[in-house]
Design an enzyme around this catalytic site. Structure first.
Site, PDB file in Angstrom:
ATOM      1  N   HIS A 516      37.468  38.182  38.375  1.00  0.00           N
ATOM      2  CA  HIS A 516      36.993  39.445  37.816  1.00  0.00           C
ATOM      3  C   HIS A 516      35.664  39.832  38.442  1.00  0.00           C
ATOM      4  O   HIS A 516      34.616  39.751  37.813  1.00  0.00           O
ATOM      5  CB  HIS A 516      36.906  39.338  36.294  1.00  0.00           C
ATOM      6  CG  HIS A 516      38.196  38.868  35.675  1.00  0.00           C
ATOM      7  ND1 HIS A 516      38.283  38.334  34.420  1.00  0.00           N
ATOM      8  CD2 HIS A 516      39.457  38.855  36.169  1.00  0.00           C
ATOM      9  CE1 HIS A 516      39.546  38.023  34.160  1.00  0.00           C
ATOM     10  NE2 HIS A 516      40.274  38.315  35.218  1.00  0.00           N
TER      11      HIS A 516
HETATM   12  C1  FAD Z   1      44.592  34.431  39.784  1.00  0.00           C
HETATM   13  C2  FAD Z   1      44.260  35.763  39.179  1.00  0.00           C
HETATM   14  C3  FAD Z   1      44.500  35.989  37.839  1.00  0.00           C
HETATM   15  C4  FAD Z   1      44.184  37.230  37.260  1.00  0.00           C
HETATM   16  N1  FAD Z   1      44.484  37.413  35.956  1.00  0.00           N
HETATM   17  C5  FAD Z   1      44.138  38.566  35.344  1.00  0.00           C
HETATM   18  C6  FAD Z   1      44.440  38.759  33.968  1.00  0.00           C
HETATM   19  O1  FAD Z   1      45.066  37.948  33.329  1.00  0.00           O
HETATM   20  N2  FAD Z   1      44.015  39.899  33.364  1.00  0.00           N
HETATM   21  C7  FAD Z   1      43.320  40.849  34.048  1.00  0.00           C
HETATM   22  O2  FAD Z   1      42.921  41.842  33.427  1.00  0.00           O
HETATM   23  N3  FAD Z   1      43.095  40.724  35.384  1.00  0.00           N
HETATM   24  C8  FAD Z   1      43.489  39.607  36.039  1.00  0.00           C
HETATM   25  N4  FAD Z   1      43.271  39.464  37.389  1.00  0.00           N
HETATM   26  C9  FAD Z   1      42.687  40.605  38.134  1.00  0.00           C
HETATM   27  C10 FAD Z   1      43.757  41.588  38.646  1.00  0.00           C
HETATM   28  O3  FAD Z   1      44.602  40.953  39.531  1.00  0.00           O
HETATM   29  C11 FAD Z   1      43.053  42.766  39.326  1.00  0.00           C
HETATM   30  O4  FAD Z   1      42.208  43.414  38.367  1.00  0.00           O
HETATM   31  C12 FAD Z   1      43.983  43.828  39.887  1.00  0.00           C
HETATM   32  O5  FAD Z   1      44.925  43.292  40.786  1.00  0.00           O
HETATM   33  C13 FAD Z   1      43.133  44.877  40.616  1.00  0.00           C
HETATM   34  O6  FAD Z   1      43.932  45.858  41.222  1.00  0.00           O
HETATM   35  P1  FAD Z   1      43.454  46.547  42.582  1.00  0.00           P
HETATM   36  O7  FAD Z   1      44.500  47.511  42.933  1.00  0.00           O
HETATM   37  O8  FAD Z   1      42.052  46.991  42.416  1.00  0.00           O
HETATM   38  O9  FAD Z   1      43.409  45.359  43.648  1.00  0.00           O
HETATM   39  P2  FAD Z   1      44.650  44.558  44.257  1.00  0.00           P
HETATM   40  O10 FAD Z   1      45.768  44.537  43.299  1.00  0.00           O
HETATM   41  O11 FAD Z   1      44.141  43.250  44.737  1.00  0.00           O
HETATM   42  O12 FAD Z   1      45.087  45.442  45.511  1.00  0.00           O
HETATM   43  C14 FAD Z   1      44.239  45.665  46.610  1.00  0.00           C
HETATM   44  C15 FAD Z   1      45.081  45.716  47.869  1.00  0.00           C
HETATM   45  O13 FAD Z   1      44.306  46.238  48.938  1.00  0.00           O
HETATM   46  C16 FAD Z   1      44.626  45.537  50.128  1.00  0.00           C
HETATM   47  N5  FAD Z   1      43.511  45.688  51.081  1.00  0.00           N
HETATM   48  C17 FAD Z   1      42.256  45.198  50.966  1.00  0.00           C
HETATM   49  N6  FAD Z   1      41.516  45.544  52.034  1.00  0.00           N
HETATM   50  C18 FAD Z   1      42.321  46.257  52.845  1.00  0.00           C
HETATM   51  C19 FAD Z   1      42.125  46.879  54.119  1.00  0.00           C
HETATM   52  N7  FAD Z   1      40.946  46.837  54.751  1.00  0.00           N
HETATM   53  N8  FAD Z   1      43.176  47.526  54.692  1.00  0.00           N
HETATM   54  C20 FAD Z   1      44.390  47.587  54.060  1.00  0.00           C
HETATM   55  N9  FAD Z   1      44.627  46.994  52.870  1.00  0.00           N
HETATM   56  C21 FAD Z   1      43.598  46.347  52.250  1.00  0.00           C
HETATM   57  C22 FAD Z   1      44.834  44.126  49.646  1.00  0.00           C
HETATM   58  O14 FAD Z   1      45.567  43.358  50.588  1.00  0.00           O
HETATM   59  C23 FAD Z   1      45.563  44.343  48.328  1.00  0.00           C
HETATM   60  O15 FAD Z   1      46.957  44.370  48.489  1.00  0.00           O
HETATM   61  C24 FAD Z   1      43.595  38.256  38.027  1.00  0.00           C
HETATM   62  C25 FAD Z   1      43.366  38.034  39.386  1.00  0.00           C
HETATM   63  C26 FAD Z   1      43.700  36.817  39.962  1.00  0.00           C
HETATM   64  C27 FAD Z   1      43.477  36.631  41.412  1.00  0.00           C
END
Ligand code: FAD
Ligand code: SF4
Length: 590
Positions: A516
């Site tokens: 987080h």
């Molecule tokens: C082990 C684990 C457990 C978790 N458990 C919880 C939970 O129980 N409850 C909770 O509220 N949250 C949890 N989280 C957090 C949750 O996963 C994130 O809040 C959520 O995925 C965020 O969404 P996002 O779209 O911001 O990022 P992401 O889902 O990570 O997506 C971002 C994407 O952007 C891509 N990217 C990055 N840089 C580039 C670039 N330069 N060019 C092209 N693509 C790029 C990445 O490859 C990725 O696919 C957990 C996280 C982890 C790792």
């Protein structure tokens, strides 16, 4: 020399959770959208299927789903007097890569933030006086309230199919739910998960001490559910290979189960995986984004022109991309000026182990990423902070996620770390130990921030992100206080031995705590202290929207993703209903 492609209406930087949601909303509105994802395409079948999905060495230890830090690491130091060094192995947090992002291998713990946490500065000053907040803390109000976000939380939870027990529907309190929650417009879409045995022991003990236990809201589903996109999820099998793993049973809400099958069929949407975005391109006036530059797997460079850029690459990557693209003033901790990278925060975690007699069988292997029982009595401002010298709080509960053989072998203090006596202790305690997680808020401090590393570069010769972070004294005091309360519940659970302590500094990147990571492109009402307005639109470049936990001005008590999803829906609605009617215009006047 980059190959210039045909202009599209919108480009997504990252196709994780937020990217998938924005892709769906914008294509539905008729926009031609290109999604650029640096990792591979991956799907429930064949990629998340057993038996290989239960390879603990590959996924938990070697972190197969995580950002490849041989190509793209981050550097870390505790304070500005240290030299930051690259994180070569992910331990403390686990940024995802690949289609679906970290939302493939998340746990599914799905909480709304409390209203007082959205107004932390004004609320605290009003209740406890102006001098109460530690001067080191740069906490600020969000510019939105729980009531503003309620319709978006609701929509997101119905997309996920979240399982839980409501505690407050339209102001009416409901027994068995969280009595502290703000009003929700309707119950959770699916009933709560079954309560595991250790959690049942916790419930009884917590209630005996006058607390208010309730089931953890979970996006590992308690029963089959068809979401508003027409996609059906199945009931969780309690397989124990949840966080750090993809779900083979279609039971965990993830982009693959809740949206992607619909989005990928839409002719308006083009997905390009193995596409590493290097920068957002700006017109000469530096006030308009013209698209992005990216590199494909063969090393060919492309320019993807777009009328609208959505930066949704996970909190830490969002900040780095803004800095690499020269958008917004970088934060300077010496002067306190600048905004990009400011107010980086994390989460303050601790744990209590409850070792039982051999007659108490916990069955730790039959768990999921999100199930169990907790209390919110020490969340946010649910208790009187007056006598204490801290703000913020923590929830705690019996919320164990797994009993996997490599990762879970609880032993009481005094046990040798290896050899025959260690093995005997593991056999004795494996099935007879509960762990209480204490999950605490993280306050923004003027000393904690993100910037570009002056020394280390990635595989594309671009500076790595540098993290400067240590726990503020405020958060350590909070953790000590709430962990003591958890120890007392652990004792009331009948543990023969109960062990735990509040979080101690310095922060280290060598042990898992949580993924987080928040802040760095924070939202707000004043452009001097925020990067984006309340609709997540860049103050400097109005055709750029930055979405993710990087928008949080500080981190609240609960897990972030419900709030990330709610903010994403709020921003999408503002883009579709307002921005597209006057493209290039700011939705909020600075
Ligand atoms: C082990 C684990 C457990 C978790 N458990 C919880 C939970 O129980 N409850 C909770 O509220 N949250 C949890 N989280 C957090 C949750 O996963 C994130 O809040 C959520 O995925 C965020 O969404 P996002 O779209 O911001 O990022 P992401 O889902 O990570 O997506 C971002 C994407 O952007 C891509 N990217 C990055 N840089 C580039 C670039 N330069 N060019 C092209 N693509 C790029 C990445 O490859 C990725 O696919 C957990 C996280 C982890 C790792
Ligand atoms: S614990 Fe449940 S939701 Fe998680 S991976 Fe296993 S079956 Fe899926």
């Amino acid at each position: 020399m980059a190959t210039r492609l045909k202009e599209v209406d919108a480009v997504l930087v990252g196709v994780g959770l937020v990217g998938t949601m924005l892709g769906r909303e914008l294509t539905k509105a008729g926009l031609k959208v290109v999604g650029l994802e640096r990792g591979n395409a991956q799907f429930t079948v064949p990629d998340f299927q057993g038996p290989h999905m239960h390879d603990e060495l590959r996924y938990s230890v070697r972190k197969a789903f995580m950002q490849d830090n041989t190509k793209e690491a981050m550097t870390f130091r505790n304070n500005v007097n240290q030299v930051a060094l690259p994180i070569r192995r992910w331990e403390s947090f686990l940024p995802g890569t690949g289609l679906g992002g970290a939302a493939v291998h998340w746990n599914g713990q799905t909480y709304r933030f409390q209203d007082d946490e959205f107004k932390i500065r004004s609320h605290t000053e009003q209740r406890y006086g102006k001098g109460f907040i530690d001067p080191e803390l740069t906490v600020q109000d969000w510019g939105v309230t729980a009531a503003d976000l309620e319709p978006y939380y609701d929509r997101f939870e119905y997309l996920l199919g979240t399982s839980g027990q409501a505690g407050n529907v339209k102001g009416q309190k409901i027994a068995g739910g969280n009595p502290f929650e703000d009003p929700r417009s309707r119950p959770y879409p699916t009933p709560p998960m079954k309560e595991p045995y250790g959690a049942a022991i916790f419930r009884k003990a917590a209630a005996s001490l006058g607390y208010h236990p309730f089931p953890q809201p979970s996006s590992n589903l308690s029963q089959p559910y068809t979401n508003p996109e027409g996609l059906t999820l199945q009931a969780c099998m309690f397989c124990g290979y949840c966080e750090r793993y993809g779900c083979e049973h279609y039971a965990k809400s993830s982009p693959q189960t809740i949206l992607l099958p619909v989005l990928l069929k839409d002719k308006n949407f083009t997905l390009r995986t193995q596409s590493q975005v290097l920068r957002i391109n700006l017109a000469q006036d530096k006030k308009t984004a013209t698209g992005v530059t990216y590199v494909d797997a063969a090393g060919h460079e492309f320019e993807q022109p777009a009328k609208l850029v959505i930066l949704c690459s996970f909190a830490l990557n969002n900040v780095r991309m803004m800095l690499l693209s020269g958008i917004g003033q970088p934060y300077d901790p010496k002067t306190g000026q600048g905004v990009v990278g400011r107010n980086y925060a994390y989460q303050t975690m601790s744990a209590v182990q409850v070792f039982f007699d051999e007659s108490v069988n916990i069955n730790p292997f039959m768990r999921s990423g999100a199930n169990g029982t907790l209390i919110a009595d020490f969340v946010g401002d649910n208790f009187d902070h007056g006598p204490h010298k801290f703000i913020g709080g923590a929830y705690f509960g019996e919320l164990m996620t797994n009993g996997r053989p490599i990762e879970f072998h609880p032993t009481p203090p005094g046990t040798p770390a290896w050899g025959a006596r260690w093995k005997e202790a593991v056999v004795r305690h494996y099935n007879h130990t509960s762990v209480l997680n204490v999950h605490g808020s993280s306050m923004a401090s003027r000393n904690n921030y993100l910037d570009l590393d002056p020394t280390y570069k990635d595989a594309w010769d671009q500076p790595l992100l540098r993290i400067t972070f240590d726990f503020p004294a405020n958060d350590l005091r909070m953790s000590a206080y709430v962990t003591d309360k958890a120890l007392a519940v652990g004792k009331a659970m009948g543990g023969r031995q109960v062990v735990g302590a509040g979080r101690k500094g310095p922060y280290t990147v060598t042990q898992y705590q949580t993924t987080h990571n928040t802040g760095g492109t924070v939202m707000g009402l004043d452009r001097k202290t925020s990067v984006v307005n309340r609709y997540l639109q860049s103050w400097d470049v109005p055709n750029l929207f930055v979405i993710g936990a990087s928008n949080f001005p500080q981190n609240a008590t609960y897990n972030p993703t419900d709030t990330v999803g709610a903010l994403a829906y709020m921003a999408a609605e503002a883009i579709v209903n307002r921005y597209l009617k006057a493209p290039g215009q700011a939705l909020v006047q600075a």
